[in-house]
Design a protein around this motif. Structure first.
Motif, PDB file in Angstrom:
ATOM      1  N   LEU A   1      35.746  42.485  35.341  1.00 38.16           N
ATOM      2  CA  LEU A   1      37.170  42.418  35.684  1.00 38.16           C
ATOM      3  C   LEU A   1      37.364  41.936  37.123  1.00 38.16           C
ATOM      4  N   PHE A   2      36.504  42.411  38.003  1.00 35.83           N
ATOM      5  CA  PHE A   2      36.523  42.024  39.409  1.00 35.83           C
ATOM      6  C   PHE A   2      36.363  40.503  39.536  1.00 35.83           C
ATOM      7  N   LEU A   3      35.362  39.963  38.839  1.00 32.92           N
ATOM      8  CA  LEU A   3      35.072  38.533  38.873  1.00 32.92           C
ATOM      9  C   LEU A   3      36.201  37.735  38.210  1.00 32.92           C
ATOM     10  N   PHE A   4      36.684  38.250  37.065  1.00 33.17           N
ATOM     11  CA  PHE A   4      37.770  37.572  36.342  1.00 33.17           C
ATOM     12  C   PHE A   4      39.047  37.549  37.181  1.00 33.17           C
ATOM     13  N   GLY A   5      39.392  38.683  37.787  1.00 34.35           N
ATOM     14  CA  GLY A   5      40.594  38.762  38.612  1.00 34.35           C
ATOM     15  C   GLY A   5      40.527  37.841  39.813  1.00 34.35           C
ATOM     16  N   LEU A   6      39.345  37.780  40.443  1.00 35.38           N
ATOM     17  CA  LEU A   6      39.160  36.910  41.611  1.00 35.38           C
ATOM     18  C   LEU A   6      39.315  35.449  41.213  1.00 35.38           C
ATOM     19  N   ASN A   7      38.691  35.056  40.098  1.00 39.82           N
ATOM     20  CA  ASN A   7      38.787  33.669  39.632  1.00 39.82           C
ATOM     21  C   ASN A   7      40.212  33.315  39.204  1.00 39.82           C
ATOM     22  N   LEU A   8      40.907  34.280  38.577  1.00 36.54           N
ATOM     23  CA  LEU A   8      42.291  34.059  38.156  1.00 36.54           C
ATOM     24  C   LEU A   8      43.193  33.860  39.373  1.00 36.54           C
ATOM     25  N   MET A   9      43.001  34.692  40.384  1.00 34.24           N
ATOM     26  CA  MET A   9      43.785  34.588  41.612  1.00 34.24           C
ATOM     27  C   MET A   9      43.522  33.262  42.319  1.00 34.24           C
TER      28      MET A   9
ATOM     29  N   VAL B   1      48.761  38.972  39.038  1.00 32.55           N
ATOM     30  CA  VAL B   1      48.003  39.619  37.954  1.00 32.55           C
ATOM     31  C   VAL B   1      46.516  39.604  38.295  1.00 32.55           C
ATOM     32  N   GLY B   2      46.014  38.445  38.753  1.00 30.22           N
ATOM     33  CA  GLY B   2      44.604  38.333  39.154  1.00 30.22           C
ATOM     34  C   GLY B   2      44.258  39.288  40.276  1.00 30.22           C
ATOM     35  N   PHE B   3      45.175  39.411  41.251  1.00 29.59           N
ATOM     36  CA  PHE B   3      44.998  40.329  42.385  1.00 29.59           C
ATOM     37  C   PHE B   3      44.899  41.770  41.882  1.00 29.59           C
ATOM     38  N   GLY B   4      45.767  42.129  40.945  1.00 31.73           N
ATOM     39  CA  GLY B   4      45.759  43.484  40.380  1.00 31.73           C
ATOM     40  C   GLY B   4      44.506  43.760  39.575  1.00 31.73           C
ATOM     41  N   ILE B   5      44.092  42.793  38.748  1.00 36.47           N
ATOM     42  CA  ILE B   5      42.882  42.956  37.929  1.00 36.47           C
ATOM     43  C   ILE B   5      41.649  43.084  38.815  1.00 36.47           C
ATOM     44  N   LEU B   6      41.646  42.345  39.912  1.00 38.52           N
ATOM     45  CA  LEU B   6      40.536  42.420  40.871  1.00 38.52           C
ATOM     46  C   LEU B   6      40.340  43.858  41.353  1.00 38.52           C
ATOM     47  N   PHE B   7      41.429  44.490  41.791  1.00 44.56           N
ATOM     48  CA  PHE B   7      41.325  45.865  42.312  1.00 44.56           C
ATOM     49  C   PHE B   7      41.157  46.893  41.201  1.00 44.56           C
ATOM     50  N   LEU B   8      41.648  46.573  40.009  1.00 43.60           N
ATOM     51  CA  LEU B   8      41.384  47.439  38.850  1.00 43.60           C
ATOM     52  C   LEU B   8      39.890  47.444  38.553  1.00 43.60           C
ATOM     53  N   GLY B   9      39.270  46.266  38.645  1.00 39.72           N
ATOM     54  CA  GLY B   9      37.823  46.148  38.455  1.00 39.72           C
ATOM     55  C   GLY B   9      37.051  46.957  39.480  1.00 39.72           C
ATOM     56  N   ILE B  10      37.493  46.900  40.741  1.00 37.75           N
ATOM     57  CA  ILE B  10      36.850  47.678  41.811  1.00 37.75           C
ATOM     58  C   ILE B  10      36.939  49.178  41.507  1.00 37.75           C
ATOM     59  N   ASP B  11      38.117  49.616  41.051  1.00 34.68           N
ATOM     60  CA  ASP B  11      38.335  51.032  40.754  1.00 34.68           C
ATOM     61  C   ASP B  11      37.424  51.507  39.620  1.00 34.68           C
ATOM     62  N   ILE B  12      37.342  50.712  38.541  1.00 35.50           N
ATOM     63  CA  ILE B  12      36.492  51.070  37.398  1.00 35.50           C
ATOM     64  C   ILE B  12      35.019  51.034  37.799  1.00 35.50           C
ATOM     65  N   MET B  13      34.645  50.003  38.560  1.00 37.61           N
ATOM     66  CA  MET B  13      33.256  49.861  39.002  1.00 37.61           C
ATOM     67  C   MET B  13      32.837  51.028  39.891  1.00 37.61           C
ATOM     68  N   ASN B  14      33.699  51.416  40.805  1.00 38.62           N
ATOM     69  CA  ASN B  14      33.402  52.548  41.693  1.00 38.62           C
ATOM     70  C   ASN B  14      33.250  53.851  40.916  1.00 38.62           C
TER      71      ASN B  14
END
Length: 327
Positions: free
Chosen positions: A16-24, A137-150
């Protein structure tokens, strides 16, 4: 089952982190594509102007790889010289450090708010507003990925296999450097790799020195991955890419030698601003600024050497072609 769930949480969060970053990034490039090309194509004049252009362009689209790819295209089209293109690539290394500072924002818990807000904008019939929505949306998914990963990392950090892997990375600076380079080359993103090292250091899975080592390796890995752009490029564009890889490799090697005092300096800064993620962001910025400063002064000699090599190869190619015509 619990262990598998947490491993999937780390893998899913990273995805999700990678997807959000690429989307952004894709949205930012779409929003600023013409502006970006205009900025890069006007990077004439001094090497300092080209360097600043590389920094600003990368901050604008949050992608050093994207700026490098466009620079290569402009060199191939003779809109940029080898010297200008090379300095833009060096500037892009500094510009990409902004991403690591974005990752330090403590907004993981509000990530879904950005996803919802972005999706609402995404429904707009106006293309620009819709693209801005995609970026949010990409920005949000990026930080959602960080939260899940952590969340996953905090659980598996006590497992024997994870500890052994972290011990291998922490055993010496070379291991962390090579690990960072490998991950960055595979993911084709230094930002994601550095974000991962920030999270590992923040939860105490690795120490400061291995985290800095991963950061140094990440710069080399993404430079090597950018060589894919060299396919079907002109000799000048290929030369610029090769010099950029060599620059990152030499810079990383120098800092690897002095990683102990460099890590102590970062630890000193951390004493004033107790934010572990920010410490890695600072180390990334200092590394790229100092190596760019070093290259700035040897740039002319490097370009002169490369151009001489290119000219000698061109003369050799012309001679072979002339001999073939005569024969």
């Amino acid at each position: 089952m619990s262990g598998i769930y947490h491993v999937l949480a780390v893998a899913g969060g990273l995805t999700l982190f990678l997807f959000g970053l690429n989307l952004m990034r894709s949205a930012l490039i779409k929003l600023n594509n013409e502006k970006l090309k205009g900025i890069l194509s006007k990077a004439t004049g001094s090497k300092f102007r080209a360097l600043i252009t590389g920094i600003l362009a990368t901050v604008l689209v949050q992608s050093s790889s994207g700026v490098t790819a466009i620079s290569v295209a402009l060199i191939c089209a003779d809109l940029l010289t080898l010297s200008q293109g090379l300095m833009i690539m060096i500037g892009a290394n500094i510009g990409t450090t902004a991403t690591a500072f974005i990752f330090t924002l403590q907004i993981e818990k509000f990530s879904l708010v950005f996803v919802i807000l972005g999706y609402i904008l995404l429904l707009s019939r106006k293309e620009r507003i819709s693209t801005i929505g995609t970026m949010i949306v990409g920005f949000g998914i990026l930080f959602l990925g960080i939260d899940i990963m952590n969340a996953g990392l905090s659980f598996i950090s006590e497992s024997r296999y994870f500890l052994n892997m972290m011990l291998l990375l922490s055993e010496n600076a070379l291991n962390s450097f090579l690990g960072g380079a490998l991950i960055s080359a595979l993911l084709q993103s230094s930002s994601v790799t550095i974000g991962l090292s920030q999270n590992l250091y923040a939860i105490g899975a690795i120490g400061l020195k291995p985290a800095v080592g991963i950061m140094l390796g990440a710069n080399v890995g993404t430079a090597v991955a950018s060589l894919v752009v060299a396919v079907s490029s002109t000799k000048e564009a290929k030369a610029a890419l090769y010099v950029n890889v060599l620059f990152n490799l030499v810079g990383g090697g120098i800092f690897l030698i002095v990683i102990s005092p460099f890590s102590k300096l970062i630890a000193l800064l951390e004493g004033f601003i107790p934010n572990k993620k920010l410490s890695i962001a600072y180390s990334h910025l200092i590394f790229n600024v100092l190596t760019a400063f070093l290259f700035f002064f040897i740039h002319d000699k490097v370009v002169l050497f490369v151009q001489k090599r290119l000219n000698s190869r061109n003369k050799l190619t012309e001679k072979k072609h002339y001999d073939m015509i005569i024969s």
